[in-house]
Design a protein around this motif. Structure first.
Motif: not given
Length: 374
Positions: A101-111
């Motif tokens: 999620d750091i690499i992808d700059d992802a705000p969400l994970r598993r809801g």
């Protein structure tokens, strides 16, 4: 779940998940007593809270299920080391998710919020601190995954063997993540390269390692079987990754989006919006297929959209139209099914070596997600 899975197997799967989630919660409850915490630090307890929150949000717990079912290839008796092996691989999964999620700059994970974005909200004026804490949280989960195996209530030789599989798998997974970033540097990545990325990034970690560790815990030497286990893992991994990529481009049906949740796991695509791969510039199986099929202005439109986080929904819909017109969706679904069927055939060939009832579980497994394709 579907008719390919008998009622007894389904009951076991749900039982594995339920028992593991209870054990995982107990692990986090006792974690503060497992190693010294710097007192009066506030950041360390907060880090553990975030790791617990992410870990306990679930997912399908496929790796846990595969460990226990792999042991059943040899015996139906309870075997030492399996519970700790399950804890270890899920902690390693948490480690991977935090860093992904750091690499992808992802705000969400598993809801819910990713660990990285949870820290970004807590440190809105200090991005370096948020990034540093997220990296360290992922590192801590990785080290804990090793510690739990070292503390397993199992013979020393078994602990060492399980740890050897886990550390090798962790290194291979990191190598896969590096190759995953390399994939996106190719204008049109070779399909065999995509298979290799999938193998290292997920198949060895999600399928091969659980199979190997389950057999080890049951007293079976997996070394003579590594080639057949790896063939199965790679085929399952490719089929699953193609399916995920296809769903991200074309979207799930309502049934697909909620079915896993009904079985006690997270929705299949709950934390990944349709089109996320294009907006992130990921040249996945599905994106590659569109690029290979598109020409002229259509190809230019797809290339322009890749990596644009603000790519409009209308552009994504146009890309889907281009893909469908070229038959990309049908070809992808055919490939997903072909790999799943080959995996099922590989598992069926295990009958001379292991218990037939347990082999049947692995024979039916690859078709579960194929049957849910919209």
């Amino acid at each position: 779940m579907h008719a390919t899975v008998n009622a007894a197997a389904l009951e076991r799967v749900l039982g594995h998940r339920t028992r593991f989630d209870a054990r995982f919660g107990q692990y986090f409850d006792s974690l503060a007593g497992r190693f010294d915490l710097p007192v009066p630090s506030r950041y360390v307890p907060r880090c553990l809270d975030l790791l617990r929150d992410l870990s306990m949000r679930g997912g399908k717990r496929l790796r846990v299920v595969l460990r226990y079912e792999a042991a059943r290839l040899v015996t139906t008796e309870e075997v030492p080391g399996l519970a700790e092996a399950a804890l270890s691989i899920e902690l390693l999964q948490t480690h991977g998710l935090v860093h992904d999620d750091i690499i992808d700059d992802a705000p969400l994970r598993r809801g819910g919020p990713s660990t990285y974005y949870a820290y970004r909200r807590e440190f809105p004026g200090n991005g370096a601190t948020a990034l540093g804490l997220a990296v360290l949280a992922g590192d801590l989960a990785g080290f804990l995954s090793t510690q739990v195996l070292l503390e397993a209530e199992a013979p020393v030789a078994l602990r060492q063997a399980l740890l050897g599989v886990q550390t090798r798998t962790a290194a291979e997974t990191v190598a896969g993540q590096i190759a995953d970033l390399e994939r996106d540097a190719h204008a049109l990545p070779d399909e065999e390269f995509l298979h290799t990325v999938t193998d290292f990034k997920s198949a060895r970690y999600s399928v091969l390692a659980p199979l190997t560790m389950g057999l080890l815990a049951a007293g079976e030497d997996p070394a003579p079987h590594r080639a057949r286990l790896h063939r199965y893992a790679r085929l399952v991994g490719v089929s699953e990754q193609m399916r995920d990529d296809c769903l991200d481009l074309f979207g799930p049906s309502g049934e697909d989006a909620g079915e896993d949740a009904g079985a006690g796991a997270a929705p299949a695509v709950a934390d990944k919006s349709t089109g996320a791969d294009i907006r992130s510039g990921r040249r996945t199986y599905a994106v590659r297929a569109v690029l290979a099929a598109a020409t002229g202005a259509d190809a230019a439109l797809v290339e322009a959209a890749l990596g644009d986080p603000r790519c409009p929904d209308a552009t994504l819909e146009r890309i889907r139209e281009i893909a469908r017109a070229a038959g990309v969706d049908g070809r992808l679904k055919a490939e997903i099914r072909r790999h799943a069927e080959e995996a099922a055939a590989e598992a069926a060939s295990w009958e001379p070596y292991w218990r037939a009832e347990a082999v049947e579980f692995f024979r039916s497994l690859p078709m579960w997600n194929v049957d849910r394709m919209p």
